[in-house]
Write a protein that holds these residues in place. Structure first.
Motif, PDB file in Angstrom:
ATOM      1  N   ALA A   1     -49.256 -41.208 -53.821  1.00 14.79           N
ATOM      2  CA  ALA A   1     -50.253 -40.393 -53.891  1.00 14.79           C
ATOM      3  C   ALA A   1     -51.505 -39.928 -53.568  1.00 14.79           C
ATOM      4  O   ALA A   1     -51.308 -40.639 -52.725  1.00 14.79           O
ATOM      5  N   CYS A   2     -52.152 -39.471 -53.331  1.00 14.31           N
ATOM      6  CA  CYS A   2     -53.207 -39.203 -53.187  1.00 14.31           C
ATOM      7  C   CYS A   2     -54.612 -40.039 -53.769  1.00 14.31           C
ATOM      8  O   CYS A   2     -55.664 -40.023 -53.046  1.00 14.31           O
ATOM      9  N   SER A   3     -53.860 -40.874 -54.612  1.00 14.25           N
ATOM     10  CA  SER A   3     -54.990 -42.611 -55.047  1.00 14.25           C
ATOM     11  C   SER A   3     -55.168 -42.649 -53.521  1.00 14.25           C
ATOM     12  O   SER A   3     -55.918 -44.087 -53.253  1.00 14.25           O
ATOM     13  N   LEU A   4     -53.771 -43.416 -52.505  1.00  9.77           N
ATOM     14  CA  LEU A   4     -53.744 -43.662 -50.729  1.00  9.77           C
ATOM     15  C   LEU A   4     -55.238 -43.370 -50.942  1.00  9.77           C
ATOM     16  O   LEU A   4     -55.446 -44.146 -49.902  1.00  9.77           O
ATOM     17  N   VAL A   5     -56.086 -41.953 -50.332  1.00 11.88           N
ATOM     18  CA  VAL A   5     -56.978 -41.712 -49.819  1.00 11.88           C
ATOM     19  C   VAL A   5     -57.972 -42.824 -50.491  1.00 11.88           C
ATOM     20  O   VAL A   5     -58.771 -42.938 -49.040  1.00 11.88           O
ATOM     21  N   VAL A   6     -58.566 -43.142 -52.346  1.00  9.61           N
ATOM     22  CA  VAL A   6     -59.134 -43.674 -52.085  1.00  9.61           C
ATOM     23  C   VAL A   6     -59.436 -45.293 -51.847  1.00  9.61           C
ATOM     24  O   VAL A   6     -60.138 -46.245 -51.152  1.00  9.61           O
TER      25      VAL A   6
ATOM     26  N   TRP B   1     -65.742 -29.758 -45.458  1.00 12.63           N
ATOM     27  CA  TRP B   1     -64.248 -30.233 -45.757  1.00 12.63           C
ATOM     28  C   TRP B   1     -63.161 -31.251 -46.801  1.00 12.63           C
ATOM     29  O   TRP B   1     -62.132 -30.497 -46.940  1.00 12.63           O
ATOM     30  N   LEU B   2     -63.717 -32.068 -47.339  1.00 10.81           N
ATOM     31  CA  LEU B   2     -63.185 -33.124 -48.503  1.00 10.81           C
ATOM     32  C   LEU B   2     -62.619 -31.304 -49.258  1.00 10.81           C
ATOM     33  O   LEU B   2     -61.656 -31.781 -49.744  1.00 10.81           O
ATOM     34  N   ASN B   3     -63.381 -30.763 -49.581  1.00  8.00           N
ATOM     35  CA  ASN B   3     -63.379 -30.166 -50.743  1.00  8.00           C
ATOM     36  C   ASN B   3     -61.587 -29.054 -50.302  1.00  8.00           C
ATOM     37  O   ASN B   3     -61.058 -28.138 -51.015  1.00  8.00           O
ATOM     38  N   TYR B   4     -61.930 -28.484 -49.048  1.00 10.34           N
ATOM     39  CA  TYR B   4     -60.812 -28.278 -48.168  1.00 10.34           C
ATOM     40  C   TYR B   4     -59.426 -28.778 -48.878  1.00 10.34           C
ATOM     41  O   TYR B   4     -58.614 -27.940 -49.152  1.00 10.34           O
ATOM     42  N   MET B   5     -59.732 -29.607 -48.768  1.00 14.88           N
ATOM     43  CA  MET B   5     -58.267 -30.451 -48.466  1.00 14.88           C
ATOM     44  C   MET B   5     -57.780 -30.923 -50.030  1.00 14.88           C
ATOM     45  O   MET B   5     -56.684 -30.129 -50.156  1.00 14.88           O
TER      46      MET B   5
ATOM     47  N   THR C   1     -64.751 -39.520 -41.450  1.00 19.72           N
ATOM     48  CA  THR C   1     -65.390 -39.686 -42.145  1.00 19.72           C
ATOM     49  C   THR C   1     -64.192 -39.935 -43.376  1.00 19.72           C
ATOM     50  O   THR C   1     -63.316 -39.321 -43.483  1.00 19.72           O
ATOM     51  N   LEU C   2     -64.932 -38.947 -44.273  1.00 16.01           N
ATOM     52  CA  LEU C   2     -64.095 -38.835 -45.630  1.00 16.01           C
ATOM     53  C   LEU C   2     -62.906 -38.174 -45.776  1.00 16.01           C
ATOM     54  O   LEU C   2     -62.197 -38.440 -46.367  1.00 16.01           O
ATOM     55  N   PRO C   3     -62.990 -36.714 -45.287  1.00 15.25           N
ATOM     56  CA  PRO C   3     -62.138 -36.080 -45.402  1.00 15.25           C
ATOM     57  C   PRO C   3     -60.924 -36.384 -44.673  1.00 15.25           C
ATOM     58  O   PRO C   3     -59.892 -36.226 -44.262  1.00 15.25           O
ATOM     59  N   ASP C   4     -61.087 -36.906 -43.159  1.00 17.46           N
ATOM     60  CA  ASP C   4     -60.105 -37.575 -42.321  1.00 17.46           C
ATOM     61  C   ASP C   4     -59.012 -38.667 -43.137  1.00 17.46           C
ATOM     62  O   ASP C   4     -57.971 -38.048 -43.156  1.00 17.46           O
ATOM     63  N   ALA C   5     -59.806 -39.915 -44.105  1.00 19.06           N
ATOM     64  CA  ALA C   5     -58.953 -39.847 -44.701  1.00 19.06           C
ATOM     65  C   ALA C   5     -57.452 -39.461 -46.024  1.00 19.06           C
ATOM     66  O   ALA C   5     -56.482 -39.534 -46.382  1.00 19.06           O
ATOM     67  N   TYR C   6     -58.581 -37.867 -46.436  1.00 19.83           N
ATOM     68  CA  TYR C   6     -57.888 -37.128 -47.337  1.00 19.83           C
ATOM     69  C   TYR C   6     -56.526 -36.476 -45.967  1.00 19.83           C
ATOM     70  O   TYR C   6     -55.499 -35.976 -47.047  1.00 19.83           O
ATOM     71  N   LEU C   7     -56.784 -35.716 -44.991  1.00 21.35           N
ATOM     72  CA  LEU C   7     -55.604 -35.577 -44.832  1.00 21.35           C
ATOM     73  C   LEU C   7     -55.154 -36.168 -44.107  1.00 21.35           C
ATOM     74  O   LEU C   7     -53.694 -35.913 -44.035  1.00 21.35           O
ATOM     75  N   PHE C   8     -54.779 -37.236 -43.766  1.00 23.08           N
ATOM     76  CA  PHE C   8     -54.112 -38.329 -43.434  1.00 23.08           C
ATOM     77  C   PHE C   8     -52.811 -38.240 -44.327  1.00 23.08           C
ATOM     78  O   PHE C   8     -51.610 -38.257 -43.869  1.00 23.08           O
TER      79      PHE C   8
END
Length: 205
Positions: free
Chosen positions: A11-16, A99-103, A155-162
């Motif tokens: 899930a998106c918790s993987l980003v954290v 970018w983080l908000n866009y993700m 940066t932070l949004p890279d983890a989210y995009l991945f």
């Protein structure tokens, strides 16, 4: 700092999780059954997060933080990880948060519709997929001039995009046309924190 992460596999918790591993922060984790709203230990998850969603970060003082973007900012600020998120007052910070908000608001929100029961195949084919393709085209064009979303540094949004690109495998959305994005994904996959995170959730890698 020792924290606890409530998560659901893939899930998106993987980003954290990725950011926790990037920062080298020690943490405990506990899986959550999002359908039953129960933790692996049998606790009522709604008593931990009444919104019923992951991720949830519990601090060593018992405080609870929810929402991906907020947890990520907290972790970066607390660890003074200025490569992940520039300090207050630096314009790079706000472009990173952009970018983080866009993700979260655009890509995540769109992709999550694939998991909603009752969404028709017609809607997915005629509305949802073209909408998502447009977003990936925008990202792909940006990555044609940048190693990472913010240039030379992860940066932070890279983890989210991945993590969002991982989701596309569930509904067989082909990303091969986005040559810069697919190269970027391959690059992100080599990061030790990403490899460790995928192994921790038994997602391969």
């Amino acid at each position: 700092m020792t924290v606890k992460l409530y998560y659901s596999k893939g899930a998106c918790s993987l980003v954290v999780r990725i950011i926790l591993n990037e920062l080298g922060i020690e943490f405990q984790d506990e899986a959550v059954d999002l359908k039953e709203k129960k933790t692996a230990r049998g606790e009522d998850f709604l008593s931990i997060n009444p919104k019923g969603a992951v991720p949830v970060l519990v601090l060593d003082n018992g405080d609870v933080i929810t929402e991906n973007q907020v947890i990520l900012q907290y972790l970066a600020d607390t660890a003074s990880a200025q490569e992940l998120l520039a300090p207050v007052g630096d314009l790079k910070r706000y472009h990173t948060l952009e970018w983080l908000n866009y993700m979260a608001a655009e890509l995540h929100k769109s992709l999550s519709l694939f998991f909603v029961p009752g969404v028709s195949d017609e809607f997915k084919a005629n509305v949802l997929i073209p909408m998502i393709q447009k977003k990936f085209s925008y990202i792909d064009k940006h990555l044609s001039h940048n190693t990472y979303l913010m240039g030379k540094h992860f940066t932070l949004p890279d983890a989210y995009l991945f993590v969002m690109t991982l989701w596309t495998h569930y509904f067989k959305l082909d990303l091969s046309a986005y040559t810069h994005l697919t190269k970027y994904i391959g690059f992100i996959q080599t990061r030790p924190a990403v490899i460790k995170s995928l192994q921790q959730e038994e997602l391969g890698g």
